[in-house]
Scaffold this motif. Structure first.
Motif, PDB file in Angstrom:
ATOM      1  N   ARG A   1      22.666 -33.387  55.971  1.00 59.23           N
ATOM      2  CA  ARG A   1      22.967 -34.508  56.852  1.00 59.23           C
ATOM      3  C   ARG A   1      21.960 -35.627  56.626  1.00 59.23           C
ATOM      4  NH1 ARG A   1      21.286 -36.948  61.331  1.00 59.23           N
ATOM      5  NH2 ARG A   1      22.823 -37.719  62.855  1.00 59.23           N
ATOM      6  N   ARG A   2      22.461 -36.862  56.538  1.00 56.07           N
ATOM      7  CA  ARG A   2      21.601 -38.031  56.380  1.00 56.07           C
ATOM      8  C   ARG A   2      21.673 -38.869  57.646  1.00 56.07           C
ATOM      9  NH1 ARG A   2      23.192 -42.988  54.808  1.00 56.07           N
ATOM     10  NH2 ARG A   2      25.119 -42.059  53.998  1.00 56.07           N
TER      11      ARG A   2
ATOM     12  N   ALA B   1      19.191 -26.778  47.409  1.00 52.94           N
ATOM     13  CA  ALA B   1      18.266 -27.798  46.917  1.00 52.94           C
ATOM     14  C   ALA B   1      18.999 -28.869  46.120  1.00 52.94           C
ATOM     15  CB  ALA B   1      17.188 -27.149  46.058  1.00 52.94           C
ATOM     16  N   ALA B   2      19.932 -28.432  45.267  1.00 54.51           N
ATOM     17  CA  ALA B   2      20.674 -29.390  44.445  1.00 54.51           C
ATOM     18  C   ALA B   2      21.508 -30.329  45.313  1.00 54.51           C
ATOM     19  CB  ALA B   2      21.567 -28.638  43.462  1.00 54.51           C
ATOM     20  N   ASP B   3      22.187 -29.786  46.322  1.00 52.18           N
ATOM     21  CA  ASP B   3      22.999 -30.636  47.209  1.00 52.18           C
ATOM     22  C   ASP B   3      22.125 -31.622  47.981  1.00 52.18           C
ATOM     23  OD1 ASP B   3      25.218 -29.282  46.361  1.00 52.18           O
ATOM     24  OD2 ASP B   3      25.477 -28.085  48.190  1.00 52.18           O
ATOM     25  N   THR B   4      20.941 -31.174  48.386  1.00 51.14           N
ATOM     26  CA  THR B   4      20.034 -32.053  49.132  1.00 51.14           C
ATOM     27  C   THR B   4      19.550 -33.206  48.263  1.00 51.14           C
ATOM     28  OG1 THR B   4      19.300 -30.178  50.480  1.00 51.14           O
ATOM     29  CG2 THR B   4      17.900 -32.145  50.458  1.00 51.14           C
TER      30      THR B   4
ATOM     31  N   ILE C   1      18.405 -30.608  55.635  1.00 51.86           N
ATOM     32  CA  ILE C   1      19.161 -29.466  55.123  1.00 51.86           C
ATOM     33  C   ILE C   1      18.976 -28.306  56.103  1.00 51.86           C
ATOM     34  CG2 ILE C   1      17.191 -28.987  53.590  1.00 51.86           C
ATOM     35  CD1 ILE C   1      20.826 -27.838  52.954  1.00 51.86           C
ATOM     36  N   THR C   2      20.079 -27.746  56.587  1.00 48.74           N
ATOM     37  CA  THR C   2      20.022 -26.622  57.533  1.00 48.74           C
ATOM     38  C   THR C   2      21.030 -25.563  57.116  1.00 48.74           C
ATOM     39  OG1 THR C   2      21.567 -27.804  58.972  1.00 48.74           O
ATOM     40  CG2 THR C   2      19.233 -27.951  59.517  1.00 48.74           C
ATOM     41  N   GLY C   3      20.901 -24.383  57.756  1.00 55.90           N
ATOM     42  CA  GLY C   3      21.806 -23.284  57.441  1.00 55.90           C
ATOM     43  C   GLY C   3      21.460 -22.650  56.107  1.00 55.90           C
ATOM     44  N   GLY C   4      22.458 -22.041  55.486  1.00 53.58           N
ATOM     45  CA  GLY C   4      22.273 -21.462  54.168  1.00 53.58           C
ATOM     46  C   GLY C   4      21.604 -20.100  54.188  1.00 53.58           C
TER      47      GLY C   4
END
Length: 375
Positions: free
Chosen positions: A188-189, A209-212, A197-200
């Protein structure tokens, strides 16, 4: 730890521990351009082009520094493991066993001379800084274990416990059980550009990490800066620190050290090719090749390595996090705390008073752990 060391040693990241984020700084347009931190009694600002909030169960607290109110987007779920002697279970492979009276299962994992049993999955509303295993957690896991083995295991047989919190993304439409919440991560931005970055799960950390970073590159950084980065993540091709040289080290284990092949292989499995540094420390002084905690395989040299190369600064760091002595034999680790403090003292500049304080702090944590499971 190894991921952090990979970032620092291969990619030039600066790592800082025991540093608290107390505020976010913004420019005249309201975009985050700095992080205010507190360390060693000082407060100062670190200027930055982008901020990633990867604070786990504390991520909502960081978001509250940026947003108008506390978002309460995290639903912490507690997971607990217990340690018993392997001889009580005698499992040669990891197994999944059902929990009588529940729809969940738990893992039973052999770990050398021990067996780990867990994990639980329950709602948690207490202090997030130090969740504890309690009587209900122990009863739940022992009920599962004793339902699947022939020898009865009791609370007296538990050698160690540990608890952690999953930073699950809250879902108002989900059932009352945290076990039913999704384990998928969410990026979320905020309006100011803070990326959270949360969850996972641990097993998907590279994808997370890549998605962030994709979000940072595409939505936060300016176009000129973006052109200097590869737009496609290459994490799938990156080996973590210590991987290179590991196989060669294992192949030569029986000939490279007077400590013997078994010790070399054990260290290689823990440290990868960095095992050669641990071996060099151990071989430099016979006392450093002795056990750190009687009855466990960790060497005193591993504590020295942890201080010099893994940012360990306390007895608790050594016994709870750099080694797993507290998780494996809680009581023996408490007995060894004074010797560990004396070992670390020359490295960290501790006087006798600080050594005593370190020992008292560690043993108080052990007492708290015991009080939580036995009343």
């Amino acid at each position: 730890m190894t991921v952090a060391r990979t970032a620092a040693l291969r990619f030039g990241a600066t790592l800082v521990n025991r540093t608290e984020v107390v505020d976010l700084q913004k420019d005249s347009n309201g975009n985050v351009n700095g992080v205010v931190v507190k360390a060693d009694g000082r407060t100062f600002t670190v200027s930055t082009k982008a901020v990633v909030n990867a604070a786990g169960v504390w991520s909502d607290d960081v978001r509250a520094l940026d947003e108008a109110e506390h978002p309460r987007s995290i639903r912490p779920a507690k997971g607990v493991h217990i340690t018993v002697a392997w001889s009580k279970v005698r499992n040669t492979v990891a197994a999944v066993i059902p929990v009588p009276g529940d729809k969940r299962s738990v893992f039973v994992v052999p770990w050398g001379q021990f067996t780990f049993v867990g994990t639980t999955d329950t709602d948690y509303t207490g202090p997030v800084d130090d969740p504890q295993c309690n009587e209900d957690d122990v009863e739940y896991l022992l009920r599962a274990l004793n339902g699947s083995i022939t020898e009865t295991v009791t609370t007296d047989d538990i050698l160690g416990t540990w608890a952690g919190l999953r930073p699950l993304v809250a879902d108002p439409e989900a059932s009352g059980r945290t076990a039913d919440l999704s384990r998928r991560h969410k990026v979320r931005r905020s309006d100011s550009g803070d990326v959270t970055i949360t969850g996972g799960k641990l097993t998907t950390y590279r994808e997370m990490a890549a998605d962030t970073i994709d979000e940072v590159l595409s939505e936060v950084l300016d176009a000129d800066r973006i052109t200097r980065f590869r737009r496609r993540s290459k994490t799938k091709h990156i080996k973590i620190h210590g991987a290179n040289g590991y196989e060669e080290l294992v192949d030569s284990a029986d000939t490279i050290s007077p400590l013997g092949g078994d010790q070399v292989r054990r260290l290689a499995d823990r440290y990868g090719s960095d095992a050669t540094t641990v071996l060099a420390i151990a071989e430099s002084d016979q006392l450093l090749a002795e056990p750190l905690v009687p009855g466990l395989h960790y060497l005193r040299a591993e504590a020295i390595f942890a201080v010099r190369y893994e940012m360990a600064t306390t007895v608790d760091d050594i016994l709870s996090r750099r080694t797993r002595a507290r998780l494996e034999t809680r009581d023996a680790s408490a007995d060894a705390a004074a010797a560990v403090a004396a070992l670390l003292a020359p490295e960290l500049g501790w006087d006798e008073a600080e050594q005593a304080r370190q020992v008292a702090d560690y043993r108080a944590r052990i007492d708290e752990e015991l009080e939580a499971i036995v009343h």
